[in-house]
Design an enzyme around this catalytic site. Structure first.
Site, PDB file in Angstrom:
ATOM      1  N   GLY A  57      36.188  77.471  78.743  1.00 37.10           N
ATOM      2  CA  GLY A  57      35.815  76.704  77.566  1.00 37.10           C
ATOM      3  C   GLY A  57      37.068  76.463  76.723  1.00 37.10           C
ATOM      4  O   GLY A  57      37.959  75.752  77.147  1.00 37.10           O
ATOM      5  N   TRP A 125      40.467  78.455  80.012  1.00 40.66           N
ATOM      6  CA  TRP A 125      40.507  79.173  78.743  1.00 40.66           C
ATOM      7  C   TRP A 125      40.386  80.678  78.968  1.00 40.66           C
ATOM      8  O   TRP A 125      40.969  81.466  78.224  1.00 40.66           O
ATOM      9  CB  TRP A 125      39.400  78.686  77.817  1.00 40.66           C
ATOM     10  N   HIS A 308      40.955  71.959  89.562  1.00 36.33           N
ATOM     11  CA  HIS A 308      40.763  72.969  88.528  1.00 36.33           C
ATOM     12  C   HIS A 308      39.587  73.913  88.797  1.00 36.33           C
ATOM     13  O   HIS A 308      39.586  75.047  88.313  1.00 36.33           O
ATOM     14  CB  HIS A 308      40.547  72.270  87.177  1.00 36.33           C
TER      15      HIS A 308
END
Length: 330
Positions: A57, A125, A308
């Site tokens: 996030g 994150w 990713h």
């Protein structure tokens, strides 16, 4: 290439897959100050080696797949939803929601569970938070397993939310721009922040849908990835976008740009594993490479056929091999 870096092209043969699905053996909500209670769960072997999983996030949430990067017979896994996320309460709250408060939450949870030291696992994150936590509490970290390195610098934020990734995905970028009038597009994060913190839920939801879709469109080489259902889909979308934009407009609440690399010497003694997709557009390889150069002791694997997403086969293989290696590290 130096001895700690690996960039071999691998086919599907010989790649490791996820471990079997497991259910939590305990779960609960831990009060962490103010209005916040964080949801946590423990999985695997109660007497296994402790680890904590940090979701992405900011604004994401844990999901069952995150349990499957670890051998459940050997690891005692702890997963939790960060402030305002997932099943944590209150949903989407920005009140006292900073990198430093999340680091304090990790420490509260460790103490609550009676863990002395643990391996910290995080991607995107989650890698930012893992590195920041380790820098603040190196004595509590037995290892770091990281994926999709994000140092939360102004350069990275501009790449993904202003200009850079837009040139690779112009079709998806048009959808990202759609909710924002042309005269506000010079600072897209601020424009989104105004809408995601608006009083009108419809305005929030329109912005949240576009913000989340942009990441979904760019996350994987295999094409857009649908997010798994999260209780109430609208609540999840708003929480994800609100909290992420809140952290990013505040530059991660770091004292200065580049804070992580400037403090990396504090953790170079900790065993580390870094797995990075070559074609990661969300958190490009440049950041992982800089971390590798500053922390050459960590194992560094470039996955040539991945972007990713943590669920791409080469990334799964690298992460599973890293958790296996972490079992025998100090």
């Amino acid at each position: 290439m130096d001895r700690n870096a690996s960039a071999a092209v691998m086919g599907s043969i010989g790649r490791r897959g996820l471990f079997r699905e497991v259910e939590p053996f305990s779960f609960g909500w831990l009060p962490v100050g103010g209005p916040h209670e964080i949801y946590y769960e423990e999985c695997g072997n109660p007497r296994g080696k402790p680890c904590v999983v940090l979701h992405g996030g900011p604004g994401g949430a844990v999901n069952p797949t995150m349990r499957r990067f670890f051998d459940p017979t050997k690891w005692r896994m702890t997963l939790f939803d960060q402030r305002g996320c997932g099943r944590s309460r209150p949903n989407a709250s920005l009140d006292d929601n900073t990198t430093w408060s999340l680091i304090e939450d990790i420490e509260r949870l460790r103490e609550h569970l009676g863990v002395e030291k643990w391996t910290v696992f995080g991607g995107s994150w989650g890698s930012t938070l893992a590195l920041a936590y380790a820098i603040k509490h190196p004595e509590r970290v037995s290892g770091l397993v990281l994926r999709g390195i994000f140092l939360l610098t102004e350069r990275e934020l501009r790449w993904f939310y202003q200009e850079g990734a837009s040139m690779l995905f112009p079709d998806a970028w048009e959808r990202f721009l759609a909710p924002i009038p042309e005269d506000e597009r010079g600072d897209l994060m601020s424009a989104y922040h105004r809408r995601l913190t608006a009083q009108d839920r419809r305005v929030q939801l329109e912005a949240a849908a576009a913000w989340s879709q942009w990441e979904g469109d760019t996350i994987s080489l295999r094409g857009p990835e649908a997010r798994p259902p999260k209780f109430n889909e609208e609540d999840f979308a708003i929480a994800f976008a609100r909290i992420e934009c809140h952290f990013f407009t505040n530059k991660g609440f770091f004292d200065h740009d580049g804070w992580i690399l400037k403090n990396i010497d504090k953790i170079r003694h900790i065993p580390g594993w870094i797995v990075q997709g070559r074609f990661d557009v969300v958190t490009p390889l440049d950041s992982a490479w800089k971390l590798h150069k500053a922390w050459p002791e960590a194992r560094f694997d470039i996955v040539w056929d991945a972007g990713h997403a943590s669920t791409e086969p080469g990334v799964i293989d690298g992460l599973v091999r890293a958790t296996e290696a972490a079992l025998v590290s100090s």
